[in-house]
Scaffold this motif. Structure first.
Motif, PDB file in Angstrom:
ATOM      1  N   GLU A  97      26.371  17.303  -3.217  1.00  0.00           N
ATOM      2  CA  GLU A  97      24.966  17.676  -3.108  1.00  0.00           C
ATOM      3  C   GLU A  97      24.120  16.511  -2.598  1.00  0.00           C
ATOM      4  O   GLU A  97      23.182  16.706  -1.808  1.00  0.00           O
ATOM      5  CB  GLU A  97      24.440  18.170  -4.462  1.00  0.00           C
ATOM      6  N   TYR A 100      24.727  16.327   1.215  1.00  0.00           N
ATOM      7  CA  TYR A 100      23.997  17.348   1.957  1.00  0.00           C
ATOM      8  C   TYR A 100      22.492  17.122   1.881  1.00  0.00           C
ATOM      9  O   TYR A 100      21.757  17.451   2.814  1.00  0.00           O
ATOM     10  CB  TYR A 100      24.358  18.737   1.457  1.00  0.00           C
ATOM     11  N   ILE A 105      20.460  19.391   4.529  1.00  0.00           N
ATOM     12  CA  ILE A 105      21.073  20.720   4.626  1.00  0.00           C
ATOM     13  C   ILE A 105      21.021  21.348   3.242  1.00  0.00           C
ATOM     14  O   ILE A 105      21.676  20.871   2.309  1.00  0.00           O
ATOM     15  CB  ILE A 105      22.530  20.646   5.117  1.00  0.00           C
ATOM     16  N   ARG A 113      26.292  23.822   6.532  1.00  0.00           N
ATOM     17  CA  ARG A 113      27.227  23.133   5.636  1.00  0.00           C
ATOM     18  C   ARG A 113      28.657  23.268   6.152  1.00  0.00           C
ATOM     19  O   ARG A 113      29.419  22.302   6.152  1.00  0.00           O
ATOM     20  CB  ARG A 113      27.108  23.671   4.206  1.00  0.00           C
ATOM     21  N   TRP A 116      29.129  21.134   9.191  1.00  0.00           N
ATOM     22  CA  TRP A 116      29.314  19.733   8.841  1.00  0.00           C
ATOM     23  C   TRP A 116      30.706  19.488   8.263  1.00  0.00           C
ATOM     24  O   TRP A 116      31.370  18.513   8.609  1.00  0.00           O
ATOM     25  CB  TRP A 116      28.249  19.261   7.851  1.00  0.00           C
TER      26      TRP A 116
END
Length: 224
Positions: A97, A100, A105, A113, A116
């Protein structure tokens, strides 16, 4: 660079600049890393260092599989135990988390996601990818030896101004990797190690990777 600086500055780098890595530099690092400890001096580690066309051929093969999702996964071991919970699971999810978040994101943006995550299988733009394997009969003690070898390599890379990202993500495509890379049948595939020069400006290389307090890991006995 002293050892403390190498440890402090090492991180899993997920964005690399377009700069080649000299084979002579890697050979020097790998030669030094042979001094890594192993039980009974077994030295159970094996690596294949890819660059250029062989590496691109692997990327292309996995790119063909990636859209199939989990149906294409063929791991030879469980990357995480199914029982993983508590602080261990919280740390695993937390770093994801935070990553991101650094990339801006959101949790709801599944498409970006996934896009990536696919960069795992391009070694995050690194010019070198090392694939690690070991005989199938090796047990947990020998796997821990491989971990010490990899840590030694990663710290020596920092000494040379290089960076890396250990990638167990590659394990989910073990059978597909074997189609394009010659890994002995009696060996188990472990992971990849992306190697190159860090993109200092990339947000994904600059977010804070939290570590547990020493009190969560260490208990002292017999000390005043």
């Amino acid at each position: 660079m002293n050892v403390s600086d190498a440890v402090r500055s090492r991180r899993s780098v997920r964005a690399f600049v377009n700069k080649p890595v000299e084979r002579e530099t890697l050979a020097r690092i790998l030669e030094k890393a042979q001094r890594s400890p192993s039980g009974g001096n077994t030295q159970p580690w094996h690596g294949i260092v890819l660059s250029g066309e062989p590496m691109q051929r692997l990327f292309d093969r996995i790119a063909h599989e990636f859209p199939k999702g989990r149906d294409a996964h063929r791991p030879e071991y469980n990357v995480y135990p199914s029982e993983l919970d508590g602080a261990y699971e919280q740390r695993r999810r937390g770093v994801g988390e935070d990553m991101y978040g650094a990339l801006d994101i959101s949790r709801e943006d599944k498409a970006n996601r996934l896009q990536w995550f696919a960069r795992n299988f391009q070694a995050f733009g690194a010019p070198v990818l090392m694939l690690i394997h070991t005989p199938r009969y090796m047990g947990p003690p020998q796997w821990s030896d491989i971990g010490m070898w990899l840590q030694t390599i990663m710290l020596l890379l920092r000494e040379e101004g290089l960076d890396s990202c250990p990638q167990e993500a590659w394990a989910v495509y073990a059978s597909q990797i074997r189609e394009v890379v010659d890994i002995p049948d009696d060996h188990i595939f472990f992971c990849g190690l992306a190697i190159g020069y860090r993109d200092e400006s990339a947000p994904v290389n600059n977010f804070d990777v939290k570590r547990a307090d020493i009190g969560e890991a260490i208990r002292w006995e017999g000390w005043q």
